[in-house]
Design an enzyme around this catalytic site. Structure first.
Site, PDB file in Angstrom:
ATOM      1  N   ASP A  93       0.810  -1.217   0.000  1.00 16.37           N
ATOM      2  CA  ASP A  93       0.000   0.000   0.000  1.00 16.37           C
ATOM      3  C   ASP A  93       0.847   1.272   0.000  1.00 16.37           C
ATOM      4  O   ASP A  93       2.002   1.256   0.447  1.00 16.37           O
ATOM      5  CB  ASP A  93      -0.884   0.039   1.260  1.00 16.37           C
ATOM      6  CG  ASP A  93      -2.054  -0.919   1.157  1.00 16.37           C
ATOM      7  OD1 ASP A  93      -2.046  -1.772   0.248  1.00 16.37           O
ATOM      8  OD2 ASP A  93      -2.965  -0.804   1.995  1.00 16.37           O
ATOM      9  N   HIS A 121       3.582  -2.041   3.433  1.00 14.17           N
ATOM     10  CA  HIS A 121       3.629  -0.740   2.754  1.00 14.17           C
ATOM     11  C   HIS A 121       4.941  -0.607   1.990  1.00 14.17           C
ATOM     12  O   HIS A 121       6.008  -0.796   2.582  1.00 14.17           O
ATOM     13  CB  HIS A 121       3.485   0.401   3.777  1.00 14.17           C
ATOM     14  CG  HIS A 121       2.154   0.369   4.459  1.00 14.17           C
ATOM     15  ND1 HIS A 121       1.872  -0.498   5.504  1.00 14.17           N
ATOM     16  CD2 HIS A 121       1.004   1.054   4.223  1.00 14.17           C
ATOM     17  CE1 HIS A 121       0.606  -0.327   5.877  1.00 14.17           C
ATOM     18  NE2 HIS A 121       0.068   0.620   5.119  1.00 14.17           N
TER      19      HIS A 121
HETATM   20 ZN    ZN Z   1      -2.795   3.357   3.033  1.00 17.53          ZN
END
Ligand code: ZN
Length: 447
Positions: free
Chosen positions: A250, A396
């Site tokens: 992400d 992430h």
């Molecule tokens: Zn996010």
């Protein structure tokens, strides 16, 4: 005189007898050699290349006539010979019926530039039994896979079209890649306006004018376009019986981490899913290139909003703008129209959000807490401890520590026998018919 007349009479009778024998003989011969006209007569359309030949055979079970073309292309003649052998084998298994079976093979042949396409159409008792088609290069005297017509990205596009247009029976990854890859697929025929493909009795026609940006060479009147080639998402195939996890990343793209993650995934012959933030893609002129490379390298590109707003707090219009703006940015970068799956920021997609948008939402079942710990070993442990068959793992692609934790975690999972797939591949492998307006957090286990 009397004697003479008798002689003439005798000669006449003999002649009549001989004639009779001849007529009967011819009749028998005619009956033996005669083939029904429905087998011997074919349309002359699409038979202008090469010479029109026939093989005929008659036995108790069947009467067969194979029509076929003969050309100077040896590989083509050889293929036809092999097809005839296959057909003969098939026909030898026909059950004897009251009347002999009528077996007919018709054909069409088409020449386009260096390409020679041939279709063989087999009928038994007037019903279509089988059609096969192949395309050959005259210059190289070889049978071509469909990929030979296209540039590198074009081959991905063709593979993707084959995979999306033919029903996918459950098969091993190797079989899947063999059957539905541009580099392997040979059952196609080039016509004036279309490339006709076949597989297992189904057909799919590709209009040539839609292929102009990814053709390798001109085909007939269809000219290669100078436009940039659009990207495509390519399902890389999965063994559905293996343990699968989908790594998802992400908040990217990141100028360094995103590409390192792809390198590592590929080291394990895996693919990942990248949920990117639209506004971030606009931040650097380098980012659209990274976005495109995600697709070109066989990973899944997905939408993580435009500016990372909490969807649950938005009205319908700004909510849809968050999704649509990013889809547009992706389209500009890649030429791929999607559809793109959406991960809502913070995982927030309540009923109002789901009912007032037109997207498939994807959350996660394993949270590595990488943004919180920023610690390689902690991230690696979470991956190993929590992962399960069908897991969707959240990381992430923003922090170096996330990358290091991922690199350590994927190695551990590989040792445990996991395969690394995109979310789309995971859902397809496990038979999830995903729908817009729904939110998914994992894929079911293998049966
Ligand atoms: Zn996010």
């Amino acid at each position: 005189m009397q004697v003479k007349r008798n002689t003439i009479q005798k000669k006449a009778i003999l002649a009549l007898v001989l004639l009779g024998v001849l007529v009967i003989g011819l009749g028998v011969l005619y009956k033996v050699t005669r083939y029904p006209s429905e087998l011997t007569q074919v349309s002359l359309e699409n038979k202008t290349v090469g010479s029109h030949e026939q093989v005929k055979e008659k036995n108790d079970t069947m009467i067969k006539v194979y029509h076929y073309p003969k050309t100077s292309v040896k590989s083509l003649n050889q293929w036809i010979e092999n097809e005839h052998k296959h057909n003969d084998e098939m026909m030898s298994k026909l059950k004897k019926a009251e009347q002999a079976h009528l077996v007919k093979q018709d054909y069409s042949i088409k020449e386009t530039d260096d390409y020679l396409s041939v279709a063989l159409i087999l009928n038994v008792d007037g019903k279509p039994q089988k059609q096969t088609q192949r395309t050959f290069s005259k210059k190289d005297d070889t049978m071509l896979p469909i990929g030979a017509l296209f540039n590198d990205t074009g081959q991905n596009i063709i593979s993707s079209l084959l995979r999306n247009n033919y029903k996918q029976e459950k098969m091993s990854r190797n079989d899947y890649l063999q059957t539905y890859s541009a580099a392997e697929f040979k059952d196609f025929y080039i016509d004036e306006e279309t490339i006709k493909t076949m597989h297992a009795g189904q057909t799919f026609d590709l209009p040539l004018k839609e292929t102009l940006t990814y053709l390798k060479n001109n085909i007939g009147k269809h000219t290669v376009s100078k436009e940039p080639t659009p990207s495509v998402y390519l399902d890389a195939g999965v063994d559905p019986d293996k343990k699968l996890v989908a790594f998802t990343f992400d908040d990217g793209p990141h100028w360094e981490v995103t590409e390192k993650i792809m390198d590592t995934l590929e080291k394990y012959d895996g693919q990942g899913t990248f949920f990117m933030v639209g506004q971030r893609v606009e931040e650097s002129k380098d980012y659209p290139r990274i976005v495109k490379s995600v697709l070109d390298r066989g990973h899944q590109l997905a939408n993580h909003s435009y500016s990372h707003e909490n969807f649950n707090s938005l009205e319908k219009k700004p909510l849809n703008e968050q999704i649509d703006k990013t889809n547009d940015i992706f389209y500009k970068a890649t030429g791929y129209k999607g559809p793109y799956m959406v991960r809502p920021p913070y995982g927030n997609a309540n009923e109002f959000v789901r009912n007032n948008t037109n997207s498939v939402f994807v959350n996660w079942s394993v949270d590595t807490l990488d943004w919180q710990s920023r610690n390689k070993n902690a991230i690696c442990n979470e991956i190993q401890k929590q992962s399960h068959d069908g897991a969707i793992i959240l990381i992430h692609d923003l922090y170096e520590t996330s990358y290091e934790g991922f690199e350590c975690g994927i190695k551990k999972l590989a040792d445990e026998g996991y395969t690394f797939v995109t979310v789309e591949e995971l859902f397809k492998a496990r038979g999830i018919q995903y729908e817009t307006g729904e939110i998914y957090t994992w894929g079911p286990k293998a049966n």
